[in-house]
Design a protein around this motif. Structure first.
Motif, PDB file in Angstrom:
ATOM      1  N   PHE A 375       0.829  -1.213   0.000  1.00 51.07           N
ATOM      2  CA  PHE A 375       0.000   0.000   0.000  1.00 51.07           C
ATOM      3  C   PHE A 375       0.861   1.260   0.000  1.00 51.07           C
ATOM      4  CE2 PHE A 375      -2.948  -2.883   2.580  1.00 51.07           C
ATOM      5  CZ  PHE A 375      -3.646  -3.304   1.460  1.00 51.07           C
ATOM      6  N   LYS A 423      -7.061   1.643   1.117  1.00 48.32           N
ATOM      7  CA  LYS A 423      -6.530   0.270   1.088  1.00 48.32           C
ATOM      8  C   LYS A 423      -7.521  -0.763   0.534  1.00 48.32           C
ATOM      9  CE  LYS A 423      -3.055   0.935   4.701  1.00 48.32           C
ATOM     10  NZ  LYS A 423      -2.655   0.613   6.099  1.00 48.32           N
ATOM     11  N   ALA A 426      -7.378  -0.976  -3.306  1.00 46.73           N
ATOM     12  CA  ALA A 426      -6.034  -1.062  -3.894  1.00 46.73           C
ATOM     13  C   ALA A 426      -6.068  -1.550  -5.334  1.00 46.73           C
ATOM     14  CB  ALA A 426      -5.156  -1.983  -3.045  1.00 46.73           C
TER      15      ALA A 426
END
Length: 448
Positions: A375, A423, A426
């Protein structure tokens, strides 16, 4: 996360287990090209082997793997003969000094192999390739297993057992044709641990037909009670245009995007509360597991099996449809088992398509992998590895951060970082660096 953001970023994009992705492979990479790439592997290279067993004795309707249903063992036996031939031919062109550090048996259902055939297959690999300290993982179907098969898996040195669970609720199981009780699953975990297997992985799916927060909560609680070392929490990929048997699952029975997101976040929170560390977008591991250690030391990788701590220089795919990755690029074997067997019986090499990596592919592949794994993208690291070749992609990352109005990323001190809001998205963020996606080749599942 708001309903608006979920729907805005839940586009159909790849899972990025490779870059470029498989729909962009082409027939210009054939067995002749593969041969030249194999011959360049030397003593400095570490190898990972993937063996594909494309048979099941039942067909799960949710499955998107290359596999076929058979109730007879004769086709499996004939296929294994061809697989042995391919192993011998590939091994003939690889330096004996290149060391195998990982072997993964996937499918299909590798555990439907008879014990003597599993042992013979591993013996063939060891006779052809040079092995060092090796991790051997096997995908397992509890409905196939008996004492003879457990003993055979122990005999080949299996170190990691991977069990697909999906959901233990009877209604959900009936709707995907995957009947597998908790008691069956527990018996497998107990049996492999009794034989010294040090790592157990369980797969859970969300987004299944008739699945609710309650059924998923019960399943996660039962999985946690088994104390697996790793847990994969995958979103069901509904791709009936690619896998016709998925048409047996009515779309009206599937949860919508918002429900999928709620299922995902609930399960992730339960696993975190139970002491599992989040690995990327869909894996969880105990803090002492090698996957967790790889995340901490920056060596986490992503390949066709998902997140991995396997850092081998080359992945050699063996069997029908198997995909390999060598330093020069990707290769894929003939998917159709009958044609694969003809090729193995003839020349021995069975590659029919692939892709040679360009400098731009390497840059963007690195960026996508780091976004999916960490990330975080360290601009200094990108510059150190690729220099001026990464100029365009780095500028794109800076522009993405500048344009972001949804709080998905930050850019501070040369680090492009996904926020807690970003996140879960992603895949969608990584997709913005995919220069192939706009060509329209390939259809994908939703990113949530």
């Amino acid at each position: 996360m708001t309903e608006h953001l979920i729907r805005k970023y839940a586009a159909a994009v790849p899972r990025y287990t490779s870059y470029p992705t498989a729909p962009h492979f082409h027939g210009g990479i054939d067995s002749d090209v593969y041969l030249s790439w194999l011959q360049k592997l030397g003593a400095e290279n570490r190898l990972s082997l993937y063996l594909h067993i494309p048979y099941c004795d039942r067909l799960c309707w949710f499955c998107a793997c290359h596999t076929k249903h058979t109730l007879k063992y004769e086709p499996v036996k004939a296929y294994l003969h061809s697989l042995h031939l391919e192993i011998e031919e590939v091994g003939r062109h690889v330096s004996g000094n290149a060391r195998v550090t990982a072997v993964h048996f996937g499918g299909g259902s590798p555990t439907m192999l008879k014990p003597e055939d599993m042992i013979a297959l591993m013996a063939r690999l060891r006779s052809v390739f040079s092995f060092s300290s090796v991790e051997i993982s096997v995908e397992m179907d509890p409905n196939d297993l008996d004492d003879g098969r457990y003993d055979a898996l122990a005999a080949i040195g299996m170190t990691r057992a991977s069990l697909g669970v999906q959901d233990f609720d009877p209604k959900v199981q009936a709707s995907i044709n995957r009947i597998q009780s908790f008691e069956q699953t527990k018996s497998v975990v107990d049996a492999v641990r009794a034989r010294g297997v040090h790592s157990v992985n369980c797969d859970i799916l969300y987004g299944l037909p008739h699945q609710t927060l309650e059924t998923l909560r019960n399943t996660v609680q039962q999985i946690i009670s088994l104390d697996p070392d790793r847990i994969a929490l995958f979103g069901y990929a509904h791709v009936p245009w690619m896998k016709k048997h998925q048409t047996l699952i009515p779309e009206r029975d599937l949860p919508d995007i918002s429900a999928r997101y709620r299922q995902m976040t609930m399960a992730a929170e339960m696993l975190a509360a139970a002491g599992y560390e989040a690995i990327g977008i869909d894996h969880f591991a105990k803090p002492a597991d090698t996957l967790s250690r790889a995340l901490k030391d920056g060596t986490l990788r992503r390949n066709f099996q998902g997140y991995t701590d396997d850092t081998a220089d080359a992945l050699i795919g063996l069997g029908a449809s198997a995909i390999g990755k060598l330093p020069q690029g990707y290769v894929q074997n003939m998917p159709a088992t009958g044609e694969y067997q003809k090729m193995a019986e003839g020349r021995g090499l069975c590659v029919t398509r692939g892709l040679e990596l360009t400098d731009e592919d390497r840059v963007r592949g690195f960026i996508i992998e780091r976004i999916m794994c960490d990330f975080v993208l360290d601009m200094a690291e990108v510059d150190s590895l690729f220099g001026s070749k990464a100029k365009g992609a780095v500028a794109q990352a800076r522009q993405f951060a500048s344009d972001d109005r949804d709080g998905l990323v930050t850019l501070r001190g040369g680090r492009f970082s996904l926020t807690e809001r970003g996140k879960p998205l992603a895949r969608s963020i990584a997709a913005t660096f995919d220069t192939y996606l706009s060509t329209g080749r390939g259809r994908h599942s939703v990113a949530v």
